[in-house]
Design an enzyme around this catalytic site. Structure first.
Site, short mmCIF file in Angstrom:
data_model
loop_
_atom_site.label_atom_id
_atom_site.label_comp_id
_atom_site.label_asym_id
_atom_site.label_seq_id
_atom_site.Cartn_x
_atom_site.Cartn_y
_atom_site.Cartn_z
N GLN A 282 9.01 2.89 47.27
CA GLN A 282 8.49 2.41 48.55
C GLN A 282 7.03 1.99 48.39
O GLN A 282 6.42 2.23 47.34
CB GLN A 282 8.58 3.54 49.59
CG GLN A 282 7.80 4.78 49.19
CD GLN A 282 8.26 6.02 49.89
OE1 GLN A 282 8.92 5.96 50.91
NE2 GLN A 282 7.91 7.18 49.36
N GLU A 355 11.13 15.95 46.08
CA GLU A 355 10.60 14.68 46.60
C GLU A 355 11.17 13.53 45.79
O GLU A 355 11.14 13.55 44.55
CB GLU A 355 9.07 14.68 46.51
CG GLU A 355 8.40 13.34 46.76
CD GLU A 355 8.65 12.80 48.15
OE1 GLU A 355 9.06 11.63 48.25
OE2 GLU A 355 8.43 13.54 49.12
N ASP A 407 11.40 18.30 55.71
CA ASP A 407 10.29 17.45 56.17
C ASP A 407 10.57 16.03 55.70
O ASP A 407 9.95 15.51 54.77
CB ASP A 407 8.97 17.97 55.61
CG ASP A 407 7.76 17.23 56.17
OD1 ASP A 407 7.91 16.58 57.22
OD2 ASP A 407 6.69 17.30 55.56
#
Length: 553
Positions: A282, A355, A407
């Site tokens: 990203q 992550e 999260d």
């Protein structure tokens, strides 16, 4: 089957076209038939590759700028295919001037397709916050470019059909098969080149400009090199000048693309942009951090706001830590801020962060303002970062965790809907200890209550008990069935898929879920926060699954 053209006997009039006009005299080709045929099919190959790159570039950029990749792909593909039909019909009028028509179409397609990414990005950057009729400017521009590019692509095949028959008379079925074979192979190459070559090496803007240049060169070279005798002298010069102008515009844009990107980022994020990198996953942008609050944007969506991150992460983490918490798993949270809150509690022995983007973890480790904000958690030996997709990682064997913190990006973003599915929560439940707790950020209750309560329903469908709660300032969420528009305007909460807030205003509202396989301890969440959430409860919702996501508002 190849049928040689029979000379027209003397005294027999030449066949007329459907429009009733006599065909133009055919000039001989400058090369042999076999060579000419190969060159036409090579042109078909290159033009098809460029056309698919334009299509994928529009889908990718619209997904990044507007969100919801499924919707954007559906809009681009359906509009473009419809426009291709219009282009094919329109090309019928150009068949008697097939060479000149094809050259003009390719020059226009190169300019429109090559500049489409910059134009779409510019509208989003400079008019996205104008409101009113301009609020949907990016969507209108997306549809407009899809129509224009589709019409031009649709005009290619009928004209190329005339040109390939111009070289050698052939059975129409065989000619169509040859054209489509070259077209489909070119589409394959373009489709693979975009994600594996153009996007990672050049980026969306430069990649689109380069594709436009290739398109202009392929179309111009084919017409001016192979069919130049079919054009008048004036036509040849007109087409040559048009292609030179198009290539000049594309080259100028490529030279200025870095300055354009910087100006667009400043228009979107403000002038204090410190970091702007494109990772393998990203785009990551960091603003502030020195004299202004630090903001972290992922693919244009605000993920960390220096104005509210403390309150948000405390609300997410602290209720889940009420109980055993020796082993903690954080899904997402590569910025380290959730881990910072976890490490405030005594008795924590291990924190695993899963992550997907190693670039975010690298930034959280090495960017001084962000590292200071997260308390330098990655220097703590109890913290371990794993680069993996959270869904895939949960499918492996793992020792049970006392606490799992989710999260993750909001479920309204298509790419993250699987991370809010019944299957995902079932996997998360498997790694929970018998008395473990799962904390989930479920979006804004004030602006997207249906999404929030779908998360609650999905957690329950996975066999977990839930305690929904609301954290915010001012007025609690409106009861179910009441409109939220005035409250949205008051607080600055947007209807976007992520927690994107007006950076000039204080943040106001989040919805969370505390879940576990057993009844949760009373007092983990203040009762007033639970009651505030329950005011907006929506019943009768179905859980979201991998094959049937239900998070669209």
């Amino acid at each position: 089957m190849i049928e040689p053209r029979t000379p027209v006997p003397s005294g027999v009039p030449r066949a007329r076209s459907e429009e009733g006009r006599a065909p133009l005299p055919v000039a001989p080709l400058p090369v042999k038939q076999a060579t000419g045929r190969f060159l036409v099919l090579a042109g078909v190959f290159l033009c098809a590759a460029c056309g698919l790159v334009y299509e994928l570039e529009l889908v990718a950029l619209a997904s990044y700028l507007i969100g919801d990749s499924v919707t954007q792909a559906s809009v681009v593909l359906s509009v473009m295919v419809f426009a291709m039909g219009i282009g094919s019909l329109g090309a019928k009028r150009l068949r008697l001037r097939a060479a000149a028509g094809f050259g003009a179409v390719e020059a226009a397609l190169a300019l429109v397709g090559g500049c489409s990414a910059m134009a779409l990005y510019a509208v989003f950057a400079w008019t996205g916050d104008w409101g009113g009729s301009w609020a949907g400017g990016s969507r209108y521009m997306l549809v407009g470019f899809s129509l224009a590019i589709g019409v031009l692509i649709g005009a290619e095949v009928p004209l190329l059909m005339v040109l390939i028959q111009r070289i050698r008379r052939q059975d129409p079925g065989g000619a169509v098969a040859d054209l489509f074979a070259a077209d489909y192979v070119g589409a394959l190459v373009g489709g693979l080149a975009f994600p594996f070559l153009l996007l990672p090496m050049l980026g969306q803007l430069t990649g689109a400009l380069l594709t436009g240049a290739v398109n202009a060169l392929a179309g111009g070279a084919l017409v001016l090199g192979l069919f130049r005798r079919d054009l008048t002298r004036r036509g040849r010069w007109t087409l040559l000048v048009a292609n030179v102008v198009v290539l000049g515009l594309l080259a100028s844009a490529a030279v200025l693309v870095d300055d354009f990107e910087r100006a667009a980022r400043q228009a979107m994020y403000g002038k204090d942009v410190r970091v702007a990198v494109q990772t393998g996953v990203q785009e990551v942008v960091v603003t502030g951090g020195k004299h202004e609050p630090l903001n972290l944007y992922l693919d244009g969506r605000l993920r960390v706001s220096g104005r509210d991150q403390q309150r948000y992460h405390e609300a997410l983490v602290r209720p889940a830590m009420d109980g055993p918490h020796a082993r903690v798993l954080i899904l997402g949270g590569g910025d380290g801020l959730a881990a910072r809150e976890v490490l405030r509690f005594p008795g924590v022995r291990q924190v695993d962060i899963v992550e997907i983007d190693p670039g975010v973890v690298h930034l959280a480790r090495n960017d001084p303002p962000l590292s200071a904000l997260n308390g330098h958690v990655y220097e703590d030996p109890r913290v371990r970062a794993v680069t993996a997709d959270a869904f895939r990682w949960l499918r492996g064997p793992h020792a049970p965790y006392d606490v799992v913190i989710s999260d993750l990006p909001d479920p309204g973003i298509t790419a993250s809907t699987k991370l809010y599915s019944q299957e995902f929560y079932g996997l998360a439940a498997q790694v929970l200890a018998p008395d473990g707790r799962l904390a989930v950020h479920a979006g804004s209750l004030s602006s997207r209550p249906r999404v929030f309560w779908t998360v609650d329903t999905t957690l329950r469908a996975a066999g977990l008990r839930t305690v929904p709660y609301w954290v915010g300032t001012g007025e609690p969420p409106a009861p179910a069935g009441r409109r939220h528009g005035a409250w949205d305007r008051l607080t600055g909460i947007t209807d976007g898929p992520d927690r994107t807030l007006d950076g000039t205003r204080a943040p106001s509202d989040w919805g969370f879920e505390l879940a576990g396989p057993r009844p949760l301890p009373e007092g983990a969440v203040p009762r007033e926060r639970v009651r505030a959430a329950e005011r907006s409860r929506i019943t009768g919702l179905a859980p979201s699954t991998l094959v049937h996501p239900r998070y669209a508002d």
